[in-house]
Design a protein around this motif. Structure first.
Motif, PDB file in Angstrom:
ATOM      1  N   ASP A 174     -47.291  22.295  25.858  1.00 39.39           N
ATOM      2  CA  ASP A 174     -46.324  23.377  25.760  1.00 39.39           C
ATOM      3  C   ASP A 174     -45.862  23.729  27.162  1.00 39.39           C
ATOM      4  OD1 ASP A 174     -48.576  24.539  26.799  1.00 39.39           O
ATOM      5  OD2 ASP A 174     -48.477  26.335  25.567  1.00 39.39           O
ATOM      6  N   SER A 175     -44.923  24.657  27.259  1.00 36.69           N
ATOM      7  CA  SER A 175     -44.392  25.072  28.553  1.00 36.69           C
ATOM      8  C   SER A 175     -44.910  26.470  28.856  1.00 36.69           C
ATOM      9  CB  SER A 175     -42.861  25.068  28.529  1.00 36.69           C
ATOM     10  OG  SER A 175     -42.341  25.473  29.784  1.00 36.69           O
ATOM     11  N   PRO A 176     -45.825  26.606  29.832  1.00 38.46           N
ATOM     12  CA  PRO A 176     -46.436  27.912  30.082  1.00 38.46           C
ATOM     13  C   PRO A 176     -45.529  28.919  30.756  1.00 38.46           C
ATOM     14  CG  PRO A 176     -47.218  26.312  31.673  1.00 38.46           C
ATOM     15  CD  PRO A 176     -46.382  25.560  30.680  1.00 38.46           C
ATOM     16  N   GLY A 177     -44.534  28.447  31.498  1.00 35.86           N
ATOM     17  CA  GLY A 177     -43.646  29.371  32.182  1.00 35.86           C
ATOM     18  C   GLY A 177     -42.568  28.615  32.930  1.00 35.86           C
ATOM     19  N   ALA A 178     -41.360  29.140  32.942  1.00 33.31           N
ATOM     20  CA  ALA A 178     -40.243  28.478  33.619  1.00 33.31           C
ATOM     21  C   ALA A 178     -40.176  28.976  35.059  1.00 33.31           C
ATOM     22  CB  ALA A 178     -38.938  28.769  32.882  1.00 33.31           C
ATOM     23  N   SER A 179     -40.986  28.376  35.921  1.00 33.89           N
ATOM     24  CA  SER A 179     -41.053  28.823  37.303  1.00 33.89           C
ATOM     25  C   SER A 179     -41.682  27.744  38.151  1.00 33.89           C
ATOM     26  CB  SER A 179     -41.869  30.118  37.414  1.00 33.89           C
ATOM     27  OG  SER A 179     -42.160  30.421  38.760  1.00 33.89           O
ATOM     28  N   SER A 180     -41.315  27.693  39.428  1.00 37.53           N
ATOM     29  CA  SER A 180     -41.931  26.740  40.345  1.00 37.53           C
ATOM     30  C   SER A 180     -43.385  27.091  40.615  1.00 37.53           C
ATOM     31  CB  SER A 180     -41.157  26.714  41.667  1.00 37.53           C
ATOM     32  OG  SER A 180     -41.162  27.998  42.272  1.00 37.53           O
ATOM     33  N   LEU A 181     -43.823  28.289  40.207  1.00 28.62           N
ATOM     34  CA  LEU A 181     -45.214  28.682  40.402  1.00 28.62           C
ATOM     35  C   LEU A 181     -46.145  27.990  39.412  1.00 28.62           C
ATOM     36  CD1 LEU A 181     -44.766  32.528  40.950  1.00 28.62           C
ATOM     37  CD2 LEU A 181     -45.104  30.771  42.694  1.00 28.62           C
ATOM     38  N   ASP A 182     -45.599  27.532  38.295  1.00 29.48           N
ATOM     39  CA  ASP A 182     -46.402  26.873  37.264  1.00 29.48           C
ATOM     40  C   ASP A 182     -45.525  25.845  36.575  1.00 29.48           C
ATOM     41  OD1 ASP A 182     -48.229  26.092  35.379  1.00 29.48           O
ATOM     42  OD2 ASP A 182     -48.538  28.076  34.514  1.00 29.48           O
ATOM     43  N   VAL A 183     -45.701  24.583  36.938  1.00 27.32           N
ATOM     44  CA  VAL A 183     -44.867  23.497  36.426  1.00 27.32           C
ATOM     45  C   VAL A 183     -45.697  22.667  35.461  1.00 27.32           C
ATOM     46  CG1 VAL A 183     -43.451  21.503  37.044  1.00 27.32           C
ATOM     47  CG2 VAL A 183     -43.600  23.457  38.601  1.00 27.32           C
ATOM     48  N   SER A 184     -45.214  22.503  34.239  1.00 30.31           N
ATOM     49  CA  SER A 184     -46.013  21.871  33.190  1.00 30.31           C
ATOM     50  C   SER A 184     -45.800  20.375  33.070  1.00 30.31           C
ATOM     51  CB  SER A 184     -45.704  22.525  31.841  1.00 30.31           C
ATOM     52  OG  SER A 184     -44.330  22.356  31.512  1.00 30.31           O
ATOM     53  N   ALA A 185     -44.938  19.783  33.905  1.00 28.75           N
ATOM     54  CA  ALA A 185     -44.637  18.363  33.770  1.00 28.75           C
ATOM     55  C   ALA A 185     -44.583  17.720  35.143  1.00 28.75           C
ATOM     56  CB  ALA A 185     -43.303  18.161  33.047  1.00 28.75           C
ATOM     57  N   GLY A 186     -44.862  16.449  35.154  1.00 33.72           N
ATOM     58  CA  GLY A 186     -44.530  15.549  36.225  1.00 33.72           C
ATOM     59  C   GLY A 186     -45.275  15.422  37.524  1.00 33.72           C
ATOM     60  N   PRO A 187     -46.582  15.449  37.595  1.00 33.00           N
ATOM     61  CA  PRO A 187     -47.627  15.978  36.710  1.00 33.00           C
ATOM     62  C   PRO A 187     -47.773  17.490  36.883  1.00 33.00           C
ATOM     63  CG  PRO A 187     -48.620  15.052  38.659  1.00 33.00           C
ATOM     64  CD  PRO A 187     -47.145  14.810  38.793  1.00 33.00           C
ATOM     65  N   PRO A 188     -48.508  18.164  35.999  1.00 34.53           N
ATOM     66  CA  PRO A 188     -48.636  19.628  36.078  1.00 34.53           C
ATOM     67  C   PRO A 188     -49.225  20.088  37.419  1.00 34.53           C
ATOM     68  CG  PRO A 188     -49.387  18.839  33.945  1.00 34.53           C
ATOM     69  CD  PRO A 188     -49.169  17.628  34.790  1.00 34.53           C
ATOM     70  N   ARG A 189     -48.635  21.148  37.955  1.00 27.79           N
ATOM     71  CA  ARG A 189     -49.097  21.700  39.227  1.00 27.79           C
ATOM     72  C   ARG A 189     -48.754  23.184  39.274  1.00 27.79           C
ATOM     73  NH1 ARG A 189     -44.830  18.742  39.052  1.00 27.79           N
ATOM     74  NH2 ARG A 189     -42.888  19.284  40.107  1.00 27.79           N
ATOM     75  N   MET A 190     -49.464  23.920  40.099  1.00 26.56           N
ATOM     76  CA  MET A 190     -49.249  25.354  40.176  1.00 26.56           C
ATOM     77  C   MET A 190     -49.560  25.854  41.581  1.00 26.56           C
ATOM     78  SD  MET A 190     -52.652  26.708  38.098  1.00 26.56           S
ATOM     79  CE  MET A 190     -52.185  28.440  38.132  1.00 26.56           C
ATOM     80  N   THR A 191     -49.028  27.026  41.902  1.00 27.86           N
ATOM     81  CA  THR A 191     -49.372  27.725  43.127  1.00 27.86           C
ATOM     82  C   THR A 191     -50.494  28.697  42.803  1.00 27.86           C
ATOM     83  OG1 THR A 191     -47.106  27.568  43.959  1.00 27.86           O
ATOM     84  CG2 THR A 191     -48.526  29.243  44.951  1.00 27.86           C
ATOM     85  N   PHE A 192     -51.585  28.615  43.562  1.00 26.32           N
ATOM     86  CA  PHE A 192     -52.771  29.391  43.203  1.00 26.32           C
ATOM     87  C   PHE A 192     -53.563  29.741  44.445  1.00 26.32           C
ATOM     88  CE2 PHE A 192     -57.235  29.726  41.766  1.00 26.32           C
ATOM     89  CZ  PHE A 192     -57.096  30.658  40.745  1.00 26.32           C
ATOM     90  N   ALA A 193     -54.156  30.931  44.438  1.00 28.22           N
ATOM     91  CA  ALA A 193     -55.117  31.348  45.459  1.00 28.22           C
ATOM     92  C   ALA A 193     -56.435  31.628  44.760  1.00 28.22           C
ATOM     93  CB  ALA A 193     -54.611  32.595  46.196  1.00 28.22           C
TER      94      ALA A 193
END
Length: 284
Positions: A174-193
């Motif tokens: 599924d798509s968790p959120g439409a934002s560069s902070l949480d990308v669900s494809a290509g491969p999945p990656r997120m900004t996190f502390a």
């Protein structure tokens, strides 16, 4: 006359299933701390234990429906294992892993259905239940072939085929959120502390330690949250600065690879077999 039988009140306690789940999570977390201290030696076998135990810990948390809102019920929970993708940090890049848990509470959701709130909404909170850990010195996560931040130099005489033995993390279901902070494809990656206090992703700035991570997600059912295959490939080698802001990973030897697979069921398996790592399923 015989004395009357004394009726003892029932004592509250765990059911057998609840007790087994609690014991399982304690053993998993204990194993994480006993054998996965940052910078430990042990090479590829130790690195596999770091990744596989971390994935199993994430799955146990998911099955227990652990949230980040204390005693409240977590809504739209997400359970992830993150792998650092930050070439500016040559010591931690492709070696650091951390567990991330996200959810939203009914109180924070207000009048909105909490299950519809995106992971990048300020009402959705994330935290790292435990400190990050690192793979042993000289062992690295081999990034997917689509990665543009790290160049992977294969050893002379490479015979396994182009783009084999690269990690694969399938798109989320599924798509968790439409934002560069949480990308669900290509491969999945997120900004996190890696903060231990529930914080929105937008609050995890660079000043707070926010960086880019690849992630693997496990659903509350314990199953993989990805549409495609998930295979985390590890290799011994050396990391050095690349051109611009990138990095270069020099792989030591064709025989110095291993992998951890997350099956669709959520089960975790380990392999060092070339027959699995060299398959076309690991070309992407």
């Amino acid at each position: 006359m015989p004395s009357a039988a004394v009726t003892r009140p029932a004592r509250p306690g765990f059911t057998l299933i609840e007790l087994l789940v609690v014991i399982t999570i304690i053993l998993l977390i204990s194993g994480l701390f006993l054998s996965l201290s940052p910078g430990d030696g042990g090479g590829l076998p130790a690195a596999q234990r770091v990744v596989s135990t971390s994935l199993r810990t994430v799955r146990a948390m998911a099955l227990m429906n652990r949230g980040n809102v204390g005693a409240g019920i977590p809504f739209n929970p997400r359970y992830r294992l993150l792998i650092l993708n930050d070439p500016a940090d040559l010591d931690g890049h492709l070696r650091t892993v951390v567990v991330a848990v996200g959810s939203v509470s009914a109180a924070d959701a207000g009048a909105t259905d909490p299950n519809t709130i995106a992971t990048t909404d300020t009402r959705y909170k994330w935290l790292a239940p435990e400190d990050p850990v690192r793979l042993p010195q000289g062992v690295y996560f081999v990034p997917p072939a689509s990665d543009s931040t790290t160049t992977v130099n294969l050893p002379p005489g490479w015979g396994a085929g182009a783009n084999t033995r690269r990690s694969i993390i399938g798109d989320l279901a599924d798509s968790p959120g439409a934002s560069s902070l949480d990308v669900s494809a290509g491969p999945p990656r997120m900004t996190f502390a890696a903060l231990n206090q529930p914080t929105p992703l937008s609050g995890m700035t660079a000043a707070m330690g926010g960086r880019t991570w690849y992630y693997v997600e496990i659903q509350p059912s314990g199953q993989s949250g990805h549409l495609g295959r998930v295979m985390l490939v590890l290799a011994t080698g050396a990391l050095r600065p690349g051109s611009g802001s990138g990095a270069v990973l020099d792989v030591a030897n064709e025989s110095q690879f291993s992998a951890v697979a997350l099956r669709p069921s959520g089960e975790v398996s380990l392999t060092t077999g070339p027959e699995e790592m060299d398959t076309d399923l690991l070309k992407k």
